[in-house]
Scaffold this motif. Sequence first.
Motif, PDB file in Angstrom:
ATOM      1  N   LEU A  63       0.095   0.881   2.668  1.00  0.00           N
ATOM      2  CA  LEU A  63       0.373  -0.467   2.174  1.00  0.00           C
ATOM      3  C   LEU A  63      -0.917  -1.200   1.808  1.00  0.00           C
ATOM      4  N   LEU A  64      -1.959  -1.055   2.639  1.00  0.00           N
ATOM      5  CA  LEU A  64      -3.241  -1.677   2.311  1.00  0.00           C
ATOM      6  C   LEU A  64      -3.827  -1.080   1.027  1.00  0.00           C
ATOM      7  N   TRP A  65      -3.660   0.210   0.858  1.00  0.00           N
ATOM      8  CA  TRP A  65      -4.134   0.886  -0.357  1.00  0.00           C
ATOM      9  C   TRP A  65      -3.479   0.300  -1.602  1.00  0.00           C
ATOM     10  N   PHE A  98       0.099  -7.554   2.154  1.00  0.00           N
ATOM     11  CA  PHE A  98      -0.815  -7.630   3.290  1.00  0.00           C
ATOM     12  C   PHE A  98      -0.054  -8.007   4.567  1.00  0.00           C
ATOM     13  N   LEU A  99       0.916  -8.908   4.439  1.00  0.00           N
ATOM     14  CA  LEU A  99       1.742  -9.296   5.578  1.00  0.00           C
ATOM     15  C   LEU A  99       2.527  -8.097   6.109  1.00  0.00           C
ATOM     16  N   LEU A 100       3.142  -7.334   5.216  1.00  0.00           N
ATOM     17  CA  LEU A 100       3.885  -6.137   5.619  1.00  0.00           C
ATOM     18  C   LEU A 100       2.965  -5.123   6.280  1.00  0.00           C
ATOM     19  N   ALA A 101       1.756  -4.948   5.738  1.00  0.00           N
ATOM     20  CA  ALA A 101       0.792  -4.014   6.315  1.00  0.00           C
ATOM     21  C   ALA A 101       0.424  -4.431   7.737  1.00  0.00           C
ATOM     22  N   GLY A 126      -6.783   4.474   1.263  1.00  0.00           N
ATOM     23  CA  GLY A 126      -6.010   5.647   0.874  1.00  0.00           C
ATOM     24  C   GLY A 126      -6.528   6.910   1.537  1.00  0.00           C
ATOM     25  N   TYR A 127      -7.850   7.083   1.553  1.00  0.00           N
ATOM     26  CA  TYR A 127      -8.434   8.231   2.244  1.00  0.00           C
ATOM     27  C   TYR A 127      -8.104   8.178   3.738  1.00  0.00           C
TER      28      TYR A 127
END
Length: 417
Positions: free
Chosen positions: A292-294, A302-305, A369-370
């Motif tokens: 999600l941050l990716w 950002f809230l969901l992450a 992502g990494y």
Amino acid sequence: MKAFNTFDAELRSNLLVLFTAGLLFWSSLSSLLPTLPLYIDHVGANNQEIGIVMGSFAIGLLLSRPMLGRLADERGRKIVLLIGTIVAAIAPFGYLATQSLGLLILVRIFHGISVAAFTTGYSALIADLAPAETRGEIIGYMSLTTPLGLAIGPALGGYLEATSGYGILFLLSAELGFCALLGIVQVNNPPVQTQEQTQGENHNFWQTLSSPQVRVPTIVMLLVGLSVGAVHTFVSLFLKSTEVDFNGGLFFTVAAISSFSIRVFAGKASDRLGRGLFITFGIFCYVLGLILLWQAHSAIVFLLAAIVEGAGGGTLISMMITMMADRSLPQERGKIFAICIAGLDLGIAIAAPLLGTIAELVGYRDMFGYGAVMTSLALVIFLTQSSKNLSNSLRFALGRAPDAYSLNNLKVRSEEF
């Protein structure tokens, strides 16, 4: 909280004081989570240097955990709790006193000792006090100090940094640590449980780590540490770079609320459904949070992450501690906890400089992502290696079989440690 009603008044009082001290300790520590990377950036560091300073916190954890684990087993849990709170009360003055990157690294290493001591002593003491049949419930409730502190601390820290400056922020962190120390002083130290020392019993770090019931959880925690380190070190800076209207302190507060909410029922449910299902869920949440941050381009993502990342922390770490308590005797519990949680420390230590370097090359977004790819490996390992063979591992990890390594499920204690 029916389990607490079965305890006598002295034990309930002891747990209440311990809970309060834990809340103050984590509030002290987490008040610096969204602000310290910004402070290091303020004194002129680049992304890689910020990662090195923040990651050096885990060096203190790694170097001190084995010794503190042995100390907790040999001299009692209270002494390591005292060490942890004393360091938490002193370390913030080090940040206040210097803007040199070299000295900040040394202060950060010293500050890491506080978490190594406090978490080892706190986890071992709660596991000692909790009956096996309600161990998940008790550890779940008592571990609420972490998300509550992580909700209070960042909000306080972010507010003070914005309104009063870094000096007042560091003084607040030190004061909260000192108040935690006053609480630990009042904790009644339970008798140290000992066992007769034999030539074969005095195993070293590597012998203990080589046993499968310790090795696999430690590797899983190491890989999860990459996720934790990435989030804690770089989320505030990532938000700043995207110019999304979402405060770094709010991210950690939302994550802490999510963590709190899930712990309320996860611990008790694990006493019925097993630890494996909740550990699997926790790892999956960490992976999803990084994804999600990716992909985050708005405040809602950002809230969901933050919610997902908090749910991961709320289940994984407390359930991993409970599982290791199930797998260990009281007189070896401090050492076993120290080794397993040292995996998390090492992951955090690697994450900050490694992912900081990646962020320099590809940016914060692809760095997350990494991180998701690396943390996914932890999920694969737990699903396939958490028990004595592939079939049992899958069934345990999905809540369909008991833990083959739990002492409650073993008729004879094998000499693997």
